[in-house]
Design a protein around this motif. Structure first.
Motif, PDB file in Angstrom:
ATOM      1  N   ARG A 197      -3.319   1.279  -3.481  1.00 38.17           N
ATOM      2  CA  ARG A 197      -4.867   1.049  -2.999  1.00 38.17           C
ATOM      3  C   ARG A 197      -5.316   2.535  -3.385  1.00 38.17           C
ATOM      4  O   ARG A 197      -4.677   3.452  -3.779  1.00 38.17           O
ATOM      5  N   ASP A 243       4.887   1.895  -4.150  1.00 39.27           N
ATOM      6  CA  ASP A 243       4.386   1.996  -2.994  1.00 39.27           C
ATOM      7  C   ASP A 243       5.322   1.314  -1.858  1.00 39.27           C
ATOM      8  O   ASP A 243       6.328   0.843  -2.246  1.00 39.27           O
ATOM      9  N   TYR A 266      -1.795  17.416   8.846  1.00 37.95           N
ATOM     10  CA  TYR A 266      -2.138  17.201   7.498  1.00 37.95           C
ATOM     11  C   TYR A 266      -2.316  18.529   6.726  1.00 37.95           C
ATOM     12  O   TYR A 266      -1.959  18.622   5.604  1.00 37.95           O
TER      13      TYR A 266
END
Ligand code: NAD
Length: 446
Positions: A215, A236, A352
């Motif tokens: 996606r 994925d 992150y």
């Protein structure tokens, strides 16, 4: 999530309201469609005296079908202003920039392009020239913020002996492929890059692996690499099942279900590629990524570990095994997906931002090691891109992300994908160790 404000601002009533109130004015960006010309009009090419690039660049663009003019006229709308600044060897010489850009500052069309060509400071003859060449960054970044209307502005340092390999970059920057890339500094190294047989299908005959392809940005990367001729393996997690199969089918490629954080994932991937008829892989795009946001005070170990594990350790382990086993073929391309959070830092994203700064470190430290193997490694650093990841953000932060950049709007997954396709092109053989932000010149991470 639709950008309702941008839709309103581009309506008849919206245009009036936006102008009267001085609100952000997001233009409709010119994005590439197959068959489009490279530049949507004439390109004005100027040079400081003694520049080494204007002549080869004019030839290269003319051969590519771009209409280049060297004498400007105030009545013409230009698709791009290109200036060869390599002749500027001291600060007095910087005046040539003003002389070129001042008269034509209002002559660019919507989504026009500014490209300044220079010599990287470390490749100059001495401190005066290095200083002048370093100054070019200030000009190009400021023009990106001043010109508006979807105009992008970049600085391209071309190493002496790299003139012939600039074509893929100039095609990318002039075209709608780079709609959301602005304020960037790109370095092209010395040496020749092979021109693809067909610039519309530069990746023909190449096999590409895209991780996190089910996606968002990954799905778009798979589609764009396939459009450019590559055969795509879309990877994925097993849970992504149907969505992954759909992406692979649309790209006429293959789906590979694998959790990249599993202990045996790199070995299984290497085994899969070694067993294939292609004898390895040409293009590896490390796109899979996750966020698990919390301030460092509130973060638990699992949030830290999972983000570092997916975003940084997995690409490292995959690179290591594929390179050790010689599975990345000569002419290979590795592309990482960093983030502007890895450049500027972000509240609530210590994990992150650490992982994404690490991706930049991985690219910069690995590039010199791969130079002798004809393999390049580069990264994109997306800003605010309209995906499921950013749709989850609180409204205020989402609106700030969309507006606080020179385009006054978020980017689309395709903008990131086009930038990766440019790195992947055979024509980009002398581009390595670069990190290019796809952020509409976000105010974050300048
Ligand atoms: P997304 O969440 O929509 O998609 C990420 C994909 O990665 C998912 O399909 C997910 O299943 C896959 N993935 C996660 N963990 C995996 C694992 N262990 N093994 C295999 N696949 C795994 O995200 P996106 O917005 O499309 O972002 C793609 C990349 O771009 C990420 O690296 C992200 O950090 C980066 N990025 C995104 C933005 C943005 O604005 N969306 C900004 C900067 C950077």
């Amino acid at each position: 999530m639709a950008d309702r404000y941008a839709n309103f601002a581009n309506s008849g009533l919206g245009r009036t309201v936006v102008k009267r109130l001085g609100l952000p004015d997001p233009p409709r960006l010119r994005r590439y469609r197959p068959g489009d010309t490279i530049a949507a009009g004439p390109v004005l090419l100027g040079a400081a005296p003694g520049g080494r690039l204007a002549e080869p660049v004019a030839k290269l663009l003319e051969n590519a079908g771009v209409g280049v003019v060297e004498t400007g006229s105030a009545d013409t709308r230009y698709a791009a202003l290109i200036f060869d600044a390599t002749g500027i060897t001291d600060s007095a010489g910087l005046r040539a920039l003003f002389d070129f850009f001042h008269p034509y500052a209002r002559s660019l069309s919507v989504s026009g392009r500014v490209i300044v060509l220079g010599t990287a400071p470390e490749a100059t003859a001495g401190p005066k020239e290095a200083t002048a060449q370093r100054s070019l960054e200030g000009l190009t970044r400021s023009i990106g913020k001043e010109f508006g209307r979807g105009v992008t502005s970049q600085l391209v340092y071309i190493a002496p002996g790299g003139e012939q390999s600039a074509e893929s970059t100039l095609r990318f920057l002039l075209s709608g492929r780079s709609a959301y890339v602005s304020g960037q500094v790109i370095r092209i190294g010395a040496g020749d890059a092979p021109a693809p047989a067909d610039w519309e299908k530069p990746l023909a005959g190449k096999l590409a692996l895209v991780t996190g392809a089910a996606r968002g940005i990954g799905a778009s990367i798979a589609a764009i690499l396939a459009r450019d001729g590559a055969e795509v393996i879309a990877l994925d997690v097993p849970g992504a099942g149907d969505a992954l199969a759909d992406v692979a089918n649309r790209a006429k490629g293959r789906a590979l279900q694998l959790d990249l954080t599993a202990d045996d994932a790199p070995a299984r991937l290497a085994g899969y590629l070694a067993a294939g008829a292609h004898g390895g892989i040409d293009i590896v795009v490390h796109n899979a990524g996750i966020t698990r946001d919390k301030t460092v005070a509130k973060m638990d170990e699992s949030r830290w570990d999972s983000v570092i594990g997916v975003n940084l350790t997995a690409p490292e382990r995959v690179n290591d095994i594929l390179l050790e086993q010689g599975l990345i073929r000569s002419g290979g391309r590795i592309v990482g997906v960093a983030s502007i959070a890895g450049i500027a830092g972000n509240r609530g994203q210590t994990n992150y931002a650490t992982s994404k700064a690490g991706v930049i470190g991985l690219v910069q430290s690995t590039a010199p090691l791969l130079a002798g193997r004809q393999i390049t490694i580069n990264a994109v650093a997306p800003g605010f891109i309209e995906t499921a990841m950013t749709a989850k953000m609180p409204l205020g932060l989402r609106e700030a992300g969309r507006r606080l950049n020179s385009m006054s709007q978020g980017g689309l997954p395709v903008d990131v994908a086009e930038t990766i396709a440019w790195f992947a092109s055979p024509g980009s053989a002398t581009i390595t160790g670069n990190v290019v932000r796809v952020c509409g010149q976000s105010l974050l991470g300048a």
